[in-house]
Write an enzyme that holds these catalytic residues in place. Structure first.
Site, PDB file in Angstrom:
ATOM      1  N   CYS A  28      -0.582  19.480  45.994  1.00 42.88           N
ATOM      2  CA  CYS A  28      -0.688  19.172  47.421  1.00 42.88           C
ATOM      3  C   CYS A  28      -0.354  20.421  48.230  1.00 42.88           C
ATOM      4  O   CYS A  28       0.671  21.059  48.000  1.00 42.88           O
ATOM      5  CB  CYS A  28       0.285  18.046  47.754  1.00 42.88           C
ATOM      6  SG  CYS A  28       0.382  17.678  49.524  1.00 42.88           S
ATOM      7  N   CYS A  33     -13.078  12.885  45.979  1.00 38.40           N
ATOM      8  CA  CYS A  33     -13.733  13.909  46.786  1.00 38.40           C
ATOM      9  C   CYS A  33     -12.669  14.473  47.726  1.00 38.40           C
ATOM     10  O   CYS A  33     -12.242  13.804  48.658  1.00 38.40           O
ATOM     11  CB  CYS A  33     -14.868  13.237  47.555  1.00 38.40           C
ATOM     12  SG  CYS A  33     -15.921  14.374  48.436  1.00 38.40           S
ATOM     13  N   CYS A  46       3.216  19.590  50.200  1.00 35.88           N
ATOM     14  CA  CYS A  46       4.527  19.415  49.557  1.00 35.88           C
ATOM     15  C   CYS A  46       4.610  19.981  48.141  1.00 35.88           C
ATOM     16  O   CYS A  46       5.685  20.039  47.567  1.00 35.88           O
ATOM     17  CB  CYS A  46       4.898  17.937  49.515  1.00 35.88           C
ATOM     18  SG  CYS A  46       3.978  16.991  48.281  1.00 35.88           S
ATOM     19  N   CYS A  92       3.957  12.879  50.079  1.00 31.99           N
ATOM     20  CA  CYS A  92       4.163  13.274  51.482  1.00 31.99           C
ATOM     21  C   CYS A  92       3.133  12.687  52.438  1.00 31.99           C
ATOM     22  O   CYS A  92       3.167  12.986  53.628  1.00 31.99           O
ATOM     23  CB  CYS A  92       4.182  14.792  51.605  1.00 31.99           C
ATOM     24  SG  CYS A  92       2.548  15.572  51.588  1.00 31.99           S
ATOM     25  N   CYS A 145      -1.627  12.045  49.384  1.00 32.80           N
ATOM     26  CA  CYS A 145      -0.545  12.442  48.481  1.00 32.80           C
ATOM     27  C   CYS A 145       0.526  11.354  48.512  1.00 32.80           C
ATOM     28  O   CYS A 145       1.018  10.994  49.580  1.00 32.80           O
ATOM     29  CB  CYS A 145       0.037  13.780  48.942  1.00 32.80           C
ATOM     30  SG  CYS A 145       1.532  14.268  48.044  1.00 32.80           S
TER      31      CYS A 145
HETATM   32 FE    FE Z   1       2.082  16.121  49.376  1.00 26.61          FE
END
Ligand code: FE
Length: 145
Positions: free
Chosen positions: A54, A126, A57, A106, A103
């Site tokens: 991510c 995607c 985070c 976060c 995510c």
């Molecule tokens: Fe994240």
């Protein structure tokens, strides 16, 4: 005490930190559910071996082994790196019914998942390149497939 989250849980950055650290586009995509223009992302045709985390985070979300060229213009994966790394939300904006993926750590917007991917899952995650941060795989003693 035994640790069961295997490094998944990362500190969630503050909005101020993200605003200063991310590019304006990355901030818009991850925090305001934007979309980068097709075929413009850094990872669309990226083929190096490693892990996509991510961008906000650092939670590890996808592995290059499950990345494939969907022709969509965005990085596409047929599965997340592990169960629980992403969360799904029903998205009815833009006159469509889609499944948004974020995510799990976060809540960063990542992209959408569609049921037209390759085997074995038949899914296409995607994902916006700007929602991801790639880390090349260092040689490890992990089991390879
Ligand atoms: Fe994240």
């Amino acid at each position: 005490m035994a640790c069961h989250n295997l490094g998944m849980k990362k500190p969630v950055p503050t909005d101020d930190e993200l605003r200063s650290r991310l590019s304006p586009l990355a901030y818009e995509v991850t925090r305001n559910k934007g979309t980068e223009r097709a075929f413009t992302g850094a990872y669309t045709y990226h083929k190096d071996r490693g892990v996509y985390a991510c961008a906000c985070c650092g939670a590890e979300l996808f592995h290059s082994d499950t990345k494939y060229d969907s022709g969509s213009g965005w990085p596409s994966f047929w599965t997340p790196l592990a169960e629980g790394r992403i969360r799904e939300h029903r998205d009815t904006t833009h006159g469509m019914v889609r499944i948004e993926v974020v995510c799990a750590n976060c809540d960063a917007h990542l992209g959408h998942v569609f049921p037209d991917g390759p085997k074995p899952t038949g899914l296409r995650y995607c994902i916006n390149s700007v929602s991801l941060a790639f880390a090349p795989e260092t040689s490890s003693s992990g089991d390879s497939t």
